[in-house]
Design a protein around this motif. Structure first.
Motif, PDB file in Angstrom:
ATOM      1  N   CYS A 178     -33.206 -16.195  11.744  1.00  0.00           N
ATOM      2  CA  CYS A 178     -34.184 -15.119  11.905  1.00  0.00           C
ATOM      3  C   CYS A 178     -33.461 -13.820  12.261  1.00  0.00           C
ATOM      4  O   CYS A 178     -32.273 -13.808  12.555  1.00  0.00           O
ATOM      5  CB  CYS A 178     -35.216 -15.469  12.972  1.00  0.00           C
ATOM      6  N   ASP A 180     -33.781 -11.995  14.839  1.00  0.00           N
ATOM      7  CA  ASP A 180     -33.565 -11.818  16.266  1.00  0.00           C
ATOM      8  C   ASP A 180     -32.697 -12.945  16.804  1.00  0.00           C
ATOM      9  O   ASP A 180     -32.655 -14.036  16.235  1.00  0.00           O
ATOM     10  CB  ASP A 180     -34.913 -11.800  16.996  1.00  0.00           C
ATOM     11  N   HIS A 181     -31.999 -12.686  17.900  1.00  0.00           N
ATOM     12  CA  HIS A 181     -31.178 -13.709  18.540  1.00  0.00           C
ATOM     13  C   HIS A 181     -31.687 -13.916  19.953  1.00  0.00           C
ATOM     14  O   HIS A 181     -31.864 -12.953  20.703  1.00  0.00           O
ATOM     15  CB  HIS A 181     -29.710 -13.284  18.572  1.00  0.00           C
ATOM     16  N   SER A 185     -31.423 -10.366  25.238  1.00  0.00           N
ATOM     17  CA  SER A 185     -32.550 -10.094  26.124  1.00  0.00           C
ATOM     18  C   SER A 185     -32.579  -8.618  26.507  1.00  0.00           C
ATOM     19  O   SER A 185     -31.629  -7.872  26.253  1.00  0.00           O
ATOM     20  CB  SER A 185     -32.437 -10.942  27.381  1.00  0.00           C
ATOM     21  N   LYS A 213     -28.510  -3.237  16.211  1.00  0.00           N
ATOM     22  CA  LYS A 213     -28.333  -3.724  14.845  1.00  0.00           C
ATOM     23  C   LYS A 213     -26.891  -3.541  14.387  1.00  0.00           C
ATOM     24  O   LYS A 213     -26.286  -4.451  13.797  1.00  0.00           O
ATOM     25  CB  LYS A 213     -29.282  -2.974  13.911  1.00  0.00           C
ATOM     26  N   PHE A 218     -28.102  -8.150  14.440  1.00  0.00           N
ATOM     27  CA  PHE A 218     -29.426  -8.711  14.724  1.00  0.00           C
ATOM     28  C   PHE A 218     -30.369  -7.572  15.115  1.00  0.00           C
ATOM     29  O   PHE A 218     -29.929  -6.534  15.630  1.00  0.00           O
ATOM     30  CB  PHE A 218     -29.374  -9.734  15.859  1.00  0.00           C
ATOM     31  N   SER A 219     -31.666  -7.789  14.892  1.00  0.00           N
ATOM     32  CA  SER A 219     -32.668  -6.791  15.245  1.00  0.00           C
ATOM     33  C   SER A 219     -33.471  -7.268  16.446  1.00  0.00           C
ATOM     34  O   SER A 219     -33.675  -8.465  16.634  1.00  0.00           O
ATOM     35  CB  SER A 219     -33.617  -6.539  14.064  1.00  0.00           C
ATOM     36  N   ILE A 220     -33.921  -6.321  17.260  1.00  0.00           N
ATOM     37  CA  ILE A 220     -34.810  -6.635  18.377  1.00  0.00           C
ATOM     38  C   ILE A 220     -36.088  -5.842  18.212  1.00  0.00           C
ATOM     39  O   ILE A 220     -36.148  -4.887  17.430  1.00  0.00           O
ATOM     40  CB  ILE A 220     -34.157  -6.316  19.737  1.00  0.00           C
ATOM     41  N   THR A 221     -37.118  -6.214  18.953  1.00  0.00           N
ATOM     42  CA  THR A 221     -38.398  -5.539  18.851  1.00  0.00           C
ATOM     43  C   THR A 221     -38.356  -4.190  19.563  1.00  0.00           C
ATOM     44  O   THR A 221     -37.523  -3.959  20.446  1.00  0.00           O
ATOM     45  CB  THR A 221     -39.518  -6.397  19.458  1.00  0.00           C
ATOM     46  N   ARG A 224     -38.881  -4.624  23.328  1.00  0.00           N
ATOM     47  CA  ARG A 224     -37.723  -5.055  24.092  1.00  0.00           C
ATOM     48  C   ARG A 224     -36.732  -3.906  24.288  1.00  0.00           C
ATOM     49  O   ARG A 224     -36.122  -3.768  25.350  1.00  0.00           O
ATOM     50  CB  ARG A 224     -37.022  -6.219  23.404  1.00  0.00           C
TER      51      ARG A 224
END
Length: 323
Positions: A178, A180-181, A185, A213, A218-221, A224
């Motif tokens: 996915c 996200d990882h 956090s 990124k 990876f992408s985060i929301t 977050r």
């Protein structure tokens, strides 16, 4: 300003906008590496200039990328990935021995997370205490992976890795497909962006998304990233609620002359406090507060839309509602 610079780059490189899209990045210096941050508008350009002028890291430079040459793209992408991984010491974490030390438990956690994220790996925590930290591969049972790390606090309060088993098993491959990882956090991101926020508290959430990124692929929301920024601000400047509780609204006088000493203070460019106005009042009445605030309005500033932080004393509220 940004558009003018971009136009100038097109002129210098000699590219046709119809066939080539140029993108500008600043290489932000972090401990042991550079982090690429996209320059997209005047705000991001101002943030770069602010970083250059307010930090000792003057080695920023612009990086030009294009799709004109596939070989160039491959080299540039490789450079970006290398710039985005953890420090060189932790690129060789498979060779960690008992001489490896870090300054604190939090630093140890961040380094292990950074290494695992960059390799699309996962671990689980077996023990996490103020003086001890033990983790192992999250796929231990499935892949029979022996990866394990144990660290303890030394007498100097640093952390020393006393046992390390690695690398991961050959069949223990990253399976996080996915965008996200789980290890990225808000606390982890807050530590990553602390230098950015310290230099420019208005650092945009969108820039945080781009940074993560570019750093780890990876992408985060958005939520977050926003929460990480709030935590970074709190870590640097203090908690909003606690700071308000420490704000004095007045000092009582206990000598011959009773009453309360009220002082309005400002901060200069060196963050030194200096008094703007002061008064001694016998009681916090509407009349006293009206007079004190009127003195500030007349002698200090007559600007509109000022923010007044108070304990909502009835005298203050009544005075503020007067013309």
């Amino acid at each position: 300003m940004f558009q003018e610079i971009l136009n100038r780059v097109y002129d210098v490189v000699g590219c046709d906008r119809m066939y080539v899209e140029l993108k500008l990045f600043m290489r932000y210096p972090m401990p042991g590496k550079y982090v690429p941050i996209a320059l997209e508008d005047d705000e991001s350009l101002s943030a770069m200039w602010l970083s250059v002028t307010q930090t000792s890291a003057m080695a920023m430079e612009e990086h030009v990328d294009s799709d004109r040459d596939e070989d160039d793209d491959a080299r540039n992408n490789d450079k970006a990935i290398k710039a985005g991984v953890p420090s060189q010491d932790w690129l060789r974490v498979d060779e960690v021995d008992q001489r490896t030390r870090v300054a604190s438990l939090q630093q140890l956690k961040n380094f292990v997370k950074a290494w695992s994220i960059s390799r699309n790996q996962m671990f689980r925590v077996l023990e996490s205490e103020p003086t001890k930290y033990v983790i192992e591969c999250a796929r231990k049972e499935v892949c029979h992976c022996p990866w394990r790390l144990r660290a303890i606090m030394t007498k100097s309060f640093s952390f020393k890795i006393v046992r390390y088993v690695g690398p991961h098993a050959s069949n223990c491959l990253g399976d996080i497909t996915c965008g996200d990882h789980p290890l990225i956090s808000s606390d982890f991101v807050a530590d990553l962006i602390e230098d950015f926020i310290r230099t420019d508290p208005s650092f945009k959430v969108q820039s945080i998304l781009t940074f993560v990124k570019n750093q780890y692929q990876f992408s985060i929301t958005y939520k977050r990233a926003w929460l990480a920024k709030q935590k970074a601000i709190s870590n640097i400047f203090g908690d909003w609620d606690k700071s308000y509780q420490e704000l004095p609204d007045g000092t009582h006088l206990y000598g011959k002359y009773k009453g309360k000493l009220l002082i309005a203070m400002g901060t200069d460019a060196n963050f030194q406090l200096f008094p703007l106005a002061f008064a001694v009042v016998e009681e916090e009445s509407t009349e006293d507060w009206s007079w004190f605030l009127a003195c500030i309005r007349r002698s200090v500033t007559d600007r509109k839309d000022l923010c007044v932080i108070s304990d909502r004393h009835r005298g203050i509220l009544a005075a503020m509602n007067e013309p």
